[in-house]
Design an enzyme around this catalytic site. Structure first.
Site, PDB file in Angstrom:
ATOM      1  CE  LYS A 105      -7.729 -72.414  41.680  1.00 57.43           C
ATOM      2  NZ  LYS A 105      -6.940 -73.052  40.670  1.00 57.43           N
ATOM      3  N   GLY A 217     -16.227 -82.468  30.515  1.00 54.42           N
ATOM      4  CA  GLY A 217     -16.315 -81.271  30.770  1.00 54.42           C
ATOM      5  C   GLY A 217     -16.492 -80.223  29.594  1.00 54.42           C
ATOM      6  N   GLY A 219     -16.334 -76.755  29.811  1.00 58.10           N
ATOM      7  CA  GLY A 219     -15.816 -75.289  30.187  1.00 58.10           C
ATOM      8  C   GLY A 219     -14.520 -75.024  29.287  1.00 58.10           C
ATOM      9  CG  ASN A 220     -10.938 -71.689  29.038  1.00 59.96           C
ATOM     10  OD1 ASN A 220     -10.022 -72.182  29.061  1.00 59.96           O
ATOM     11  ND2 ASN A 220     -11.076 -70.472  28.423  1.00 59.96           N
ATOM     12  CB  ALA A 221      -9.958 -76.978  30.658  1.00 58.53           C
ATOM     13  N   GLY A 222     -12.044 -77.951  28.736  1.00 57.64           N
ATOM     14  CA  GLY A 222     -12.691 -79.140  27.944  1.00 57.64           C
ATOM     15  C   GLY A 222     -13.119 -78.902  26.676  1.00 57.64           C
TER      16      GLY A 222
END
Ligand code: GLU
Length: 420
Positions: A105, A217, A219-222
């Protein structure tokens, strides 16, 4: 006081699984610490003529199963311990998905919301110049994460290629399609979570068509999870939030109108026709499925008792502390661990890397069919392991079971290599 340092939490989770599975002490000692931690300070020229020194990290946690793999976060509150924790979780994620990567990471302490596009490009290139000799398609392969985008991956790949003196598209994944990105990568984290949800509801007898869902959330995921769960299954997302607040509507929220509200007012809470709610209220709302898709430590010992969802689908990395984990388990809530639920991103990253290595690209349907197979297999590996322990009289959480599957594979790889 409950421990909230993400790296301490990651170690605690490993220790718990190690004890249950009676992990070899030597393997356990290696797996408690990262293999390599790189810390860099690099200057970036800002638009106002000043030079700012930025602080970044790249951690390679373990590469027994293959090159390191994991995203890069651009976050104002980044710390070396968060990056270490996230690199450990990537190790378990890649192992559970059974893809030939270790875990890694990266992170840079910065606030992208306060930077111009030019500054962001110079920061991205500066970071790659600083860590370039520690990454590579056969060494450690970065990807996007919180506040990093396909455009940022493109600049980073370009900078790495300049350093290498030749084309290396497989040095980084999550790239735009025109320079070697994979079909389906952008939505893949949310898509993988949908396959997991499809399997999980079978365990609780929930019909997704009539399910009520809350997502933390945007963002991209949510955002894509919210869109996909309504489009694929016809479920109703009744609550959603972003870092500044949330919105609730019993009728179900509309994706396009949420995007419009976010663009116009800067927050999904600007959505017309719902009632505002806080992130805290969102987590505690009375829904069938709760999807934490923001950041670490959202459900802790202090609010876990108030969670009313039947299923918690951990789309973010590390949203739940170990104390909260036990509380949810005691309450009979089915909590699906992060490194199972959000593995879709890195799985399609793997497909991207394979396609880059081959120079041969697949259509979206092929990508998603392959993704479905891998995540469904991981889901079944986790619950089979849980059942095996149950049959022996040991009740373990799905997270413990996922750890046991993942740690066992990494330990075997280390053993084969002669590391212990
Ligand atoms: N950042 C994503 C994750 O946490 C994807 C990592 C990758 O594609 O390498 O899983």
């Amino acid at each position: 006081m409950e421990e909230l340092n993400p790296f301490k939490i990651a170690q605690e989770q490993l220790d718990s699984a190690a004890e249950i599975m009676k992990l070899d002490k030597r393997a356990h000692a290696i797996l408690r610490e990262p293999k390599r931690v790189v810390m860099v300070n690099f200057p970036v020229k800002m638009d106002n003529g000043d030079t700012t020194l930025f602080n970044g990290f790249r951690v390679l946690y373990n590469d027994a199963r293959g090159p390191g793999k994991g995203g890069i976060r651009f976050h104002p509150a980044e710390t070396v311990d968060t990056v270490k924790a996230l690199s450990a979780w990537m190790t378990w994620k890649c192992s559970l998905a059974n893809i030939p990567f270790g875990g890694a990471k990266g992170g840079v302490i910065c606030d992208t919301k306060k930077m111009s596009e030019g500054e962001l490009e110079r920061l991205s290139r500066g970071y790659i110049q600083a860590i370039g000799r520690f990454i590579g398609p056969k060494v450690d392969v970065p990807a996007p994460d919180v506040y990093t985008t396909p455009q940022i991956m493109a600049w980073m790949m370009d900078e790495y290629n300049k350093m290498a003196g030749h084309q290396e598209p497989g040095v980084i994944t999550g790239k735009p399609l025109e320079i070697g990105g994979s079909e389906g990568r952008f939505n893949s984290t949310a898509m993988g979570a949908m396959y997991i949800l499809r399997e999980a509801v079978k365990k609780r007898g929930i019909d997704l068509k009539s399910a009520r869902i809350a997502v933390q959330g945007f963002g991209n995921a949510g955002m894509f999870a919210m869109d996909l769960v309504t489009r694929l299954f016809g479920s109703k997302v009744v609550a959603i939030s972003d870092s500044t607040g949330g919105i609730y509507s019993e009728k179900g929220l509309d994706y396009q109108r949420l995007i419009a509200a976010k663009e116009k007012t800067g927050s999904v809470s600007g959505y017309e026709g719902g009632s505002k709610l806080t992130n805290e209220q969102l987590l505690e709302s009375d829904v069938d499925v709760l999807i934490p898709a923001a950041i670490e430590n959202q459900i802790t010992g202090s609010n876990a008792g108030k969670i009313r969802a039947k299923i918690v689908l951990e789309l973010a990395n590390g949203p739940i502390t170990p104390e909260a984990d036990s509380i949810l388990f005691e309450k009979g809530i089915l909590d699906l661990p992060d490194f199972l639920v959000n593995s879709g991103g890195v799985i399609v990253s793997y497909f991207e890397w394979v396609q880059n290595n081959y120079g041969y690209y697949w259509p979206e349907k092929e990508v998603y069919d392959k993704l479905d197979k891998l995540v469904t297999q991981s889901f079944s590996d986790v619950f089979k392991t849980q059942d095996t322990y149950k049959a022996k009289g040991t009740k373990i959480t799905p997270r413990d079971a996922a750890y046991i599957v993942a740690v066992d594979r990494v330990a075997k790889a280390m053993k084969s290599r002669g590391w212990y």
